[in-house]
Motif scaffolding. Sequence first.
Motif, PDB file in Angstrom:
ATOM      1  N   ILE A 177      -3.141  -6.082  -0.638  1.00 41.05           N
ATOM      2  CA  ILE A 177      -2.228  -5.852   0.487  1.00 41.05           C
ATOM      3  C   ILE A 177      -1.012  -6.762   0.382  1.00 41.05           C
ATOM      4  O   ILE A 177       0.135  -6.321   0.519  1.00 41.05           O
ATOM      5  N   TYR A 178      -1.256  -8.052   0.147  1.00 42.59           N
ATOM      6  CA  TYR A 178      -0.143  -9.003   0.072  1.00 42.59           C
ATOM      7  C   TYR A 178       0.700  -8.793  -1.182  1.00 42.59           C
ATOM      8  O   TYR A 178       1.936  -8.888  -1.136  1.00 42.59           O
ATOM      9  N   ALA A 179       0.051  -8.512  -2.296  1.00 41.14           N
ATOM     10  CA  ALA A 179       0.800  -8.332  -3.544  1.00 41.14           C
ATOM     11  C   ALA A 179       1.721  -7.120  -3.463  1.00 41.14           C
ATOM     12  O   ALA A 179       2.912  -7.202  -3.816  1.00 41.14           O
ATOM     13  N   TRP A 205       5.833  -7.274  -3.495  1.00 43.18           N
ATOM     14  CA  TRP A 205       6.625  -6.658  -4.558  1.00 43.18           C
ATOM     15  C   TRP A 205       7.517  -5.534  -4.040  1.00 43.18           C
ATOM     16  O   TRP A 205       8.619  -5.305  -4.559  1.00 43.18           O
ATOM     17  N   TYR A 206       7.053  -4.815  -3.020  1.00 42.49           N
ATOM     18  CA  TYR A 206       7.929  -3.808  -2.414  1.00 42.49           C
ATOM     19  C   TYR A 206       9.105  -4.466  -1.702  1.00 42.49           C
ATOM     20  O   TYR A 206      10.233  -3.938  -1.713  1.00 42.49           O
ATOM     21  N   LYS A 207       8.865  -5.600  -1.077  1.00 44.07           N
ATOM     22  CA  LYS A 207       9.961  -6.304  -0.412  1.00 44.07           C
ATOM     23  C   LYS A 207      11.021  -6.749  -1.423  1.00 44.07           C
ATOM     24  O   LYS A 207      12.225  -6.716  -1.128  1.00 44.07           O
ATOM     25  N   SER A 225      17.069  -4.250  -0.620  1.00 43.56           N
ATOM     26  CA  SER A 225      18.337  -4.986  -0.639  1.00 43.56           C
ATOM     27  C   SER A 225      18.407  -6.020   0.480  1.00 43.56           C
ATOM     28  O   SER A 225      18.966  -7.110   0.302  1.00 43.56           O
ATOM     29  N   ARG A 226      17.849  -5.706   1.644  1.00 40.32           N
ATOM     30  CA  ARG A 226      17.893  -6.649   2.756  1.00 40.32           C
ATOM     31  C   ARG A 226      17.008  -7.864   2.485  1.00 40.32           C
ATOM     32  O   ARG A 226      17.324  -8.970   2.914  1.00 40.32           O
ATOM     33  N   VAL A 241       5.527 -16.198  -0.406  1.00 39.60           N
ATOM     34  CA  VAL A 241       4.131 -16.401  -0.024  1.00 39.60           C
ATOM     35  C   VAL A 241       3.292 -15.172  -0.362  1.00 39.60           C
ATOM     36  O   VAL A 241       2.185 -15.288  -0.920  1.00 39.60           O
ATOM     37  N   GLN A 242       3.801 -13.985  -0.063  1.00 37.69           N
ATOM     38  CA  GLN A 242       3.017 -12.776  -0.307  1.00 37.69           C
ATOM     39  C   GLN A 242       2.840 -12.493  -1.792  1.00 37.69           C
ATOM     40  O   GLN A 242       1.755 -12.078  -2.226  1.00 37.69           O
TER      41      GLN A 242
END
Length: 407
Positions: free
Chosen positions: A256-258, A262-264, A268-269, A312-313
Amino acid sequence: MNRLALSVSSAIARVTESALGPYQTAVIRIGFSATWLLFLLREFPHREELYGPDGPWNWDLAQQLIAVNHAFTALMWSDSGGWFEFVYVLAVLASFLLLLGWRTRTMSVLFMLGVLSLQNRSVFVGDGGDNVLHLMSVYLVFTRCGQVWSLDARRARWVRSEGAARARGERIADRVGVVLWAVLGFALVAVTAGGRFDGVDPTVPVIVWLVWLALAVWWVVGRRAKSAEPRILLDVVGNIVHNGALFVIMAEACLIYATAGWYKIQGSRWQDGTAVYYPLHLDYFSPWPGLADLLSSSGTLVMLVTYGTVVVQVAFPFTLFNRRVKNVLLAAMMTEHAVIAVVLGLPFFSLAMIAADSVFLPTSFLRRLGDWVARARARVVARRGRTPLPGPRAPENPEPTHANSPA
């Protein structure tokens, strides 16, 4: 070569001889059952609009979706209001009893059925935490989550305390367990014979039937076996299943965190450090507009929180190999979820994520937490002028709490 062989044999013995993480599985049992229970109680006045047959997501729409995704939900067995109320109350009761740790194996199955029935009935109700709860409710069925901090553990200690009490306790426990097992078995046979499982994903029916049969085998072996070997074999199988489920829970939390991290990174934001600013100014996520304005007034703070969240994620799964770093990031993530609960008004999402994070908490910390709760409870009872019952502190090596009960 000898060292490798010894390491492998030691690892195998550790996985087969004991159910690992008794405190971790207990805390996630308490966390997820409390999250779901609080959600059901908060939404009790609005339950019909959310999950009822006359809600916006009506019976016909739900039938069309179930025909496509084949998801299990007991609410589609009848469109009557009485059946809906029964399922909702049963979900509340199962959550409460699982929280207390009463007949945890059986209650974990009923808890899973309650979660799946309500969530699959109205798939658009949720805030992200429902997905975590959905998965974890299934995984909890395979764990021995009542080894500590449960009524099952207290009953097991009482049964083992003295010879006379042991005999009396076994008769009481078996009577309750057998009746519960028989009633639920009758309901399971009736549901299966009535074709209620037809057209749905067979995973849920298979899990329910396997648990029901396994409890019967466990009780028969515990009562009728003339030697210890069958009981030892069942304990080994139970430990392997428990430890496998615990590993899956940990892997799921890391995944979930990984994936979130990685999607974040691709957004761009998140790359320019402003992503946290925008949800703070959405009306839907601003229960405290003044607090949101205060937090977003500093561009530096917004940037640090944005980049810190991503770091952190993404980094957390890799920190599991270093206990100290893992504990620091774990505290940071739990703090972040607590802030999200208050600032963005997502308490149940945050509670679900904190419960998932709890599987990584150190055993020493959880034991100290349990001792602190026991002392606080003893002080409260003493102030009321009553003699406190023995505290919830468990032995160093907790024994399974389902061994002599068919439920």
